[in-house]
Design a protein around this motif. Structure first.
Motif, short mmCIF file in Angstrom:
data_model
loop_
_atom_site.label_atom_id
_atom_site.label_comp_id
_atom_site.label_asym_id
_atom_site.label_seq_id
_atom_site.Cartn_x
_atom_site.Cartn_y
_atom_site.Cartn_z
N LEU A 18 0.67 -1.01 0.19
CA LEU A 18 -0.05 -0.21 0.06
C LEU A 18 0.96 1.29 0.12
N ALA A 19 2.09 1.25 0.65
CA ALA A 19 2.87 2.54 0.88
C ALA A 19 3.38 2.42 -0.71
N ARG A 20 3.77 1.55 -1.24
CA ARG A 20 4.46 1.85 -2.56
C ARG A 20 3.30 2.45 -3.70
N VAL A 21 2.28 1.72 -3.54
CA VAL A 21 1.14 2.20 -4.35
C VAL A 21 0.73 3.62 -3.99
N SER A 22 0.74 3.89 -2.92
CA SER A 22 0.25 5.52 -2.54
C SER A 22 1.54 6.42 -2.87
N ALA A 23 2.66 5.97 -2.59
CA ALA A 23 3.68 6.70 -3.12
C ALA A 23 3.65 7.12 -4.94
N TYR A 24 3.18 5.93 -5.50
CA TYR A 24 3.19 6.11 -6.90
C TYR A 24 2.23 7.33 -7.41
N VAL A 25 1.19 6.92 -6.43
CA VAL A 25 0.13 7.84 -6.77
C VAL A 25 0.24 9.14 -6.61
N ASP A 26 0.88 9.59 -5.40
CA ASP A 26 1.44 10.80 -4.98
C ASP A 26 2.29 11.58 -6.28
N ASN A 27 3.18 10.46 -6.63
CA ASN A 27 4.01 10.97 -7.44
C ASN A 27 3.19 11.65 -8.76
N VAL A 28 2.45 10.73 -9.22
CA VAL A 28 1.74 11.06 -10.36
C VAL A 28 0.94 12.40 -10.30
N CYS A 29 0.26 12.41 -9.02
CA CYS A 29 -0.48 13.72 -9.08
C CYS A 29 0.35 15.07 -9.04
N GLU A 30 1.68 14.59 -8.31
CA GLU A 30 2.38 16.03 -8.25
C GLU A 30 3.14 16.00 -9.78
N GLY A 31 2.97 15.20 -10.52
CA GLY A 31 3.62 15.40 -12.01
C GLY A 31 4.98 15.06 -11.89
N LYS A 32 5.45 14.12 -11.08
CA LYS A 32 6.85 13.67 -10.99
C LYS A 32 7.03 12.30 -11.81
N THR A 33 5.96 11.54 -12.01
CA THR A 33 6.12 10.40 -12.97
C THR A 33 5.01 10.54 -13.84
N GLU A 34 5.33 9.87 -14.97
CA GLU A 34 4.35 9.87 -16.14
C GLU A 34 3.13 8.91 -15.76
N PRO A 35 2.00 9.47 -15.85
CA PRO A 35 0.88 8.46 -15.59
C PRO A 35 0.62 7.37 -16.67
N ASN A 36 0.05 6.36 -15.93
CA ASN A 36 0.01 5.22 -16.82
C ASN A 36 -1.59 4.82 -16.72
N THR A 37 -2.36 5.11 -17.95
CA THR A 37 -3.97 5.05 -17.79
C THR A 37 -4.40 3.37 -17.32
N VAL A 38 -3.72 2.66 -17.77
CA VAL A 38 -4.05 1.23 -17.59
C VAL A 38 -3.72 0.83 -16.08
N ILE A 39 -2.80 1.51 -15.43
CA ILE A 39 -2.48 1.38 -14.08
C ILE A 39 -3.62 1.81 -13.32
N GLY A 40 -4.01 3.18 -13.81
CA GLY A 40 -4.97 4.20 -13.10
C GLY A 40 -6.24 3.41 -12.81
N LYS A 41 -6.67 2.98 -14.17
CA LYS A 41 -7.78 2.30 -14.09
C LYS A 41 -8.01 1.14 -13.15
#
Lengths: 424, 300
Positions: B225-248
């Motif tokens: 859960l920590a990894r996933v929420s870190a990823y989501v935070d990064n995407v929201c802040e724009g640090k990582t490329e969003p991937n729609t598949v993973i998002g869905k």
């Protein structure tokens, strides 16, 4: 050249380095194996080391024949008080006769020896359904295994449904305790003898700790299964596969409406790995879900009726038998007490009549000897307490199992509550 | 110009039989492997004789009725001897082991063979031909496991043979890849978990109690859960490329959390709690009673 190599290599399990022995030279054998050669030494077993291969074979055999109970043989080696189990094979459940069974085992071991698998039988395994494996046949078989000198053997008990539900491998190793063996050798299991030797339901079997040791190649395999090197693209593609995820979830929701079921397992079920689909999926060499999320599963059911309910029913039956055994024993005890009473009364009557005769000046009647008394007042021998003992041990196993499973169940419930509060 | 006659194995399973060979008449399209097979192969490889570089053995399993889906359930080793000119496979051993296995698990049949090594053996075609005859009427599946760890990986490949060449000789065989997937029944997963624990540290793991296993699983879940929420935070802040598949996928997963009415949840929770406590109390009572009975008997 090949012959001497074969002759000096019965323990290839541990000889990973290469040895070319021209004659039987004990200095070349690794130190830890030297104790195996010493046939005079008697070492008591302290622990059991099992290879994952043996575990997987046992698990597979037990799972395929669930819910009937099956057994098989364990192969390995004993070194310095540690019994290493390196392989196992299943034994057919309907053998034609005793001879067929022995022939099967002999043939199997011979075939396995040709591919350098350890050919010494170090024990046997049995699968169990509810956890009440303490039965007379098990004790008898284990006694016959332990009877042969200089060979240590254990029985491994594996509980399939418990493993699947708790998410934790249920594998236990047992040996018969010396007290039990001594008592059964004489064949008498009366209360007095059990008291003398100190045999209770708790120490019929001794449990040994189990360790799992994997070879380096197997470790590489395990790491690769868990964290594949280049699976990113495949993973993305399989995430995109629709429907299987949601339909499974809906089916589950409909099925467990009453139980609180934690669906973290369903989320990782998305990567469908059942045999039902004929569509070829992309090659996935890795585990499609993390191991042991079953530990978080709250629903207690397994194939319909809840296993907890089944265990409780089992306990009911065993309690009935326990009471029955106790009543039997009391009945015998009362019979014995009555006979002893009558005997004492007879002796007393004889004594008073002798005194009366003396008083009248007649000759005394000879006192009845022990032997005559025994013939007149026959006491039935005490029934063997073995069945009652086994029953009690079984009951103890079941109740202990249930008690131990309540801890995790409670934890999971509070976790579900936490999840609910955070989502509400 | 000479032409290469390449014939893919035919799909239909019935009367189509090539005139000169007895090779497969049905192809497999999907292959499921049980973990015990992989460990067994590794174990055999570790125990091979000094002069062998590769080991081979037979694969047992079941096939679906039309032969398209193969499930490899277990295997056994077959001694073989390979020189530069010839290869010998101990068929007697193979036959006797198979009949022994049949007694223990009647459903399993021969579905193919395995070999270790990074490349196909020279004689793979011949051995494939032999096994195809054994696995008739379906073709044999060939499993290759790369024990030399080329590229730092134990490559597992499933192959099946196809006739190739102007005339159909058994030595001419083209191995085509087959989609394979590892199948883990729940009980085996627990065994693998216990084994996986032994990969950390010195390689020995003791079996732990249910409570400790639960604790470990919860800990792992928390890390995930920590990894996933870190990823989501990064995407929201724009640090990582969003991937729609993973998002869905994440969205679907969050929708999975059951929505139970609070009052209903409270009742369910209470009743379940009462059940658990009652069962625990009764079983402890039984245990205490057994203990007392035992001690009383010993006094008497």
């Amino acid at each position: 050249m090949a012959d001497t190599g074969k002759q000096a290599k019965p323990m290839t399990a541990l000889l990973n380095e290469e040895f070319s022995l021209s004659a039987f030279d004990s200095s070349v054998i690794p130190k830890k194996l030297l104790s195996v050669l010493d046939v005079e030494k008697k070492m008591s077993l302290e622990s059991v080391k099992v290879d994952p291969l043996a575990i997987l074979k046992i698990v597979k055999h037990a799972r395929e024949s669930y819910p009937s109970e099956v057994n098989g043989q364990l192969l390995g080696l004993e070194i310095d008080g540690v019994l290493e189990v390196t392989n196992a094979f299943a034994v057919p459940t309907q053998p034609g006769s005793e001879d067929d069974m022995t022939n099967y085992q002999i043939e199997m071991i011979q075939c396995l020896r040709e591919v350098n698998i350890d050919s010494s039988v170090v024990g046997w395994y049995q699968s169990t359904r509810l956890g009440d494996f303490m039965q007379k046949p098990l004790l008898d078989v284990q006694a016959s295994y332990q009877a042969s000198p200089n060979s240590s053997s254990v029985v491994l008990i594996h509980d399939t449904s418990k493993s699947e539900q708790a998410g934790n491998l249920s594998l236990r190793a047992f040996r018969l305790s010396q007290t039990y063996l001594d008592l059964t050798k004489d064949g008498k299991l009366t209360t007095k003898e059990m008291l003398e030797k100190g045999l209770t339901y708790a120490n019929i079997l001794e449990e040994l700790p189990i360790e799992v040791e994997t070879s380096s190649l197997a470790k590489a395999l395990l790491s690769e299964l868990q964290w594949p090197a280049n699976a990113d693209q495949e993973l993305l593609e399989s995430l995109q596969r629709p429907s299987s995820f949601n339909t499974k979830l809906r089916a589950r929701r409909l099925a467990d409406r009453s139980a609180i079921s934690d669906d973290t397992e369903a989320s990782s079920d998305a990567l469908d790995n059942s045999l039902s689909g004929l569509l070829p999926s992309q090659p996935t060499a890795y585990l499609s879900r993390p191991m042991c999320t079953n530990a978080l599963d709250l629903s207690q059911g397994l194939n319909g009726s809840s296993s907890l309910a089944r265990q409780l029913e089992g306990i009911n039956d065993l309690i009935d038998e326990h009471i029955h055994d106790a009543n039997q024993w009391m009945y015998w005890k009362r019979g014995e007490a009555k006979e002893l009473n009558r005997r004492q009364q007879y002796v007393q009557r004889k004594a008073t009549s002798n005194a009366a005769r003396l008083a009248r000046g007649e000759k005394e009647e000879p006192e009845p000897t022990e032997k005559e008394l025994d013939k007149m007042f026959r006491v039935l021998p005490e029934p063997s307490r073995l069945d009652a003992l086994i029953n009690t041990a079984n009951l103890e196993l079941l109740t202990k199992g249930i008690t131990q499973s309540r801890g995790p169940a409670l934890t999971k419930m509070f976790m579900a509550q936490g999840l609910h509060e955070s989502s509400a | 110009m000479s032409l290469l006659n390449l014939s893919l194995p035919p799909l239909a399973s019935n009367l189509v039989k090539s005139r000169t060979t007895t090779t497969a008449t049905t192809t497999a399209q999907q292959c499921y492997i049980h973990p015990v097979v992989l460990f067994s192969i590794l174990d055999h490889y570790l125990r091979r004789n000094d002069n062998q570089e590769r080991v081979i053995g037979t694969l047992l399993g079941v096939r679906s009725d039309d032969g398209r889906v193969v499930e490899i359930r277990s295997c056994f080793a077959v001694p073989h001897f390979e020189t530069s000119d010839q290869v010998e496979v101990d068929m007697e051993h193979h036959r006797s082991m198979f009949s022994l296995h049949k007694k223990a698990s009647a459903r399993e049949q021969i579905v193919g063979w395995y070999a270790t090594g990074s490349q196909l053996s020279k004689y793979a075609a011949l051995i494939q031909d032999f096994y195809s005859r054994e696995a008739a009427p379906f073709g044999a599946v060939h499993l290759v496991m790369d024990t030399e760890l080329t590229g730092g990986q134990l490559g597992i490949k499933c192959l099946q043979g196809a006739a190739i060449g102007a005339g159909a000789h058994p030595e001419n065989c083209l191995f085509l890849p087959l989609a394979h997937e590892l199948q883990y029944p729940d009980a085996e997963l627990t065994a693998l978990q216990a084994a996986a624990d032994s990969t950390e540290g010195e390689g020995i793991a003791t079996l732990i109690s249910d409570m400790e296993q639960l604790e470990k699983t919860i800990e792992e879940l928390r890390c995930m859960l920590a990894r996933v929420s870190a990823y989501v935070d990064n995407v929201c802040e724009g640090k990582t490329e969003p991937n729609t598949v993973i998002g869905k996928y994440l969205m679907d997963m969050l929708a999975v959390v059951p929505k139970v009415d609070t009052k209903q949840f409270a009742t369910l929770f209470q009743s379940h709690l009462q059940d658990i406590l009652m069962v625990a109390y009764l079983t402890n009572l039984t245990r205490a009673q057994l203990n007392i009975a035992d001690r009383l008997q010993r006094i008497a």
